[in-house]
Scaffold this motif. Structure first.
Motif, PDB file in Angstrom:
ATOM      1  N   LYS A   2       7.028  -3.005 -15.880  1.00 36.13           N
ATOM      2  CA  LYS A   2       7.945  -3.763 -15.020  1.00 36.13           C
ATOM      3  C   LYS A   2       7.281  -4.079 -13.686  1.00 36.13           C
ATOM      4  O   LYS A   2       6.630  -3.232 -13.093  1.00 36.13           O
ATOM      5  CB  LYS A   2       9.224  -2.991 -14.780  1.00 36.13           C
ATOM      6  N   CYS A   3       7.478  -5.288 -13.230  1.00 34.14           N
ATOM      7  CA  CYS A   3       6.955  -5.722 -11.937  1.00 34.14           C
ATOM      8  C   CYS A   3       7.775  -5.064 -10.825  1.00 34.14           C
ATOM      9  O   CYS A   3       9.001  -5.069 -10.881  1.00 34.14           O
ATOM     10  CB  CYS A   3       7.053  -7.241 -11.830  1.00 34.14           C
ATOM     11  N   ASP A   9       9.571  -7.802 -17.196  1.00 39.81           N
ATOM     12  CA  ASP A   9       8.917  -6.894 -18.130  1.00 39.81           C
ATOM     13  C   ASP A   9       7.654  -7.564 -18.673  1.00 39.81           C
ATOM     14  O   ASP A   9       7.730  -8.440 -19.531  1.00 39.81           O
ATOM     15  CB  ASP A   9       9.881  -6.536 -19.256  1.00 39.81           C
ATOM     16  N   ASN A  10       6.494  -7.150 -18.169  1.00 41.28           N
ATOM     17  CA  ASN A  10       5.202  -7.697 -18.581  1.00 41.28           C
ATOM     18  C   ASN A  10       4.603  -6.854 -19.700  1.00 41.28           C
ATOM     19  O   ASN A  10       5.006  -5.716 -19.923  1.00 41.28           O
ATOM     20  CB  ASN A  10       4.233  -7.711 -17.386  1.00 41.28           C
ATOM     21  N   ARG A  11       3.597  -7.373 -20.381  1.00 45.37           N
ATOM     22  CA  ARG A  11       2.918  -6.619 -21.434  1.00 45.37           C
ATOM     23  C   ARG A  11       2.097  -5.497 -20.807  1.00 45.37           C
ATOM     24  O   ARG A  11       1.689  -5.566 -19.654  1.00 45.37           O
ATOM     25  CB  ARG A  11       2.033  -7.533 -22.277  1.00 45.37           C
ATOM     26  N   ALA A  14      -1.372  -5.773 -18.370  1.00 47.32           N
ATOM     27  CA  ALA A  14      -1.396  -6.999 -17.559  1.00 47.32           C
ATOM     28  C   ALA A  14      -1.786  -6.654 -16.132  1.00 47.32           C
ATOM     29  O   ALA A  14      -1.406  -5.611 -15.611  1.00 47.32           O
ATOM     30  CB  ALA A  14      -0.040  -7.683 -17.587  1.00 47.32           C
ATOM     31  N   CYS A  17       1.841 -10.179 -12.641  1.00 49.25           N
ATOM     32  CA  CYS A  17       3.141 -10.474 -13.223  1.00 49.25           C
ATOM     33  C   CYS A  17       3.180 -11.921 -13.713  1.00 49.25           C
ATOM     34  O   CYS A  17       2.744 -12.838 -13.015  1.00 49.25           O
ATOM     35  CB  CYS A  17       4.238 -10.246 -12.182  1.00 49.25           C
ATOM     36  N   LEU A  18       3.713 -12.106 -14.911  1.00 47.58           N
ATOM     37  CA  LEU A  18       3.832 -13.452 -15.475  1.00 47.58           C
ATOM     38  C   LEU A  18       4.917 -14.274 -14.797  1.00 47.58           C
ATOM     39  O   LEU A  18       4.904 -15.494 -14.859  1.00 47.58           O
ATOM     40  CB  LEU A  18       4.144 -13.365 -16.974  1.00 47.58           C
ATOM     41  N   ASP A  19       5.865 -13.616 -14.128  1.00 46.60           N
ATOM     42  CA  ASP A  19       6.988 -14.325 -13.520  1.00 46.60           C
ATOM     43  C   ASP A  19       6.731 -14.686 -12.058  1.00 46.60           C
ATOM     44  O   ASP A  19       6.982 -15.801 -11.640  1.00 46.60           O
ATOM     45  CB  ASP A  19       8.253 -13.478 -13.650  1.00 46.60           C
ATOM     46  N   LEU A  24      -0.183  -6.125 -10.499  1.00 47.83           N
ATOM     47  CA  LEU A  24       0.444  -5.009 -11.192  1.00 47.83           C
ATOM     48  C   LEU A  24      -0.429  -3.762 -11.241  1.00 47.83           C
ATOM     49  O   LEU A  24      -0.135  -2.830 -11.960  1.00 47.83           O
ATOM     50  CB  LEU A  24       0.809  -5.415 -12.623  1.00 47.83           C
TER      51      LEU A  24
END
Length: 88
Positions: A2-3, A9-11, A14, A17-19, A24
């Motif tokens: 989690k960021c 919720d990222n892999r 990672a 953060c994808l969002d 991270l």
């Protein structure tokens, strides 16, 4: 994973953060090795890693102005019997 900024919720594994793009991982202050935010100790040198404080407030993406509003609720006595007599 989690960021800490946006709770996305990222892999696992990672780095960003994808969002929101927040980093991270963090670096060990002793040896400089990169770790996830959830790590408590460095597996390279054994240094205790300080916990990154969770960001409390996140700026929302809402644009525009905020206005104060007043809301009035009322309960009328006998409304049901009155509404039965009136035309919809």
């Amino acid at each position: 994973m989690k960021c800490p900024r946006c709770e996305f919720d990222n892999r696992d594994g990672a780095k960003f953060c994808l969002d929101c793009g927040e980093k991270l991982e963090r670096d060990c202050p002793q040896c400089g090795r990169a770790f996830s935010l959830s790590a408590k100790f460095c597996d390279e040198c054994g240094e205790r890693l300080e916990q990154v404080p969770k960001i409390e407030a996140v700026e929302s993406g809402v644009k525009g102005e905020r206005r104060n509003v007043t809301v009035l609720f009322s309960d009328l006595l006998g409304y049901t019997s009155l509404s039965e007599k009136l035309d919809p």
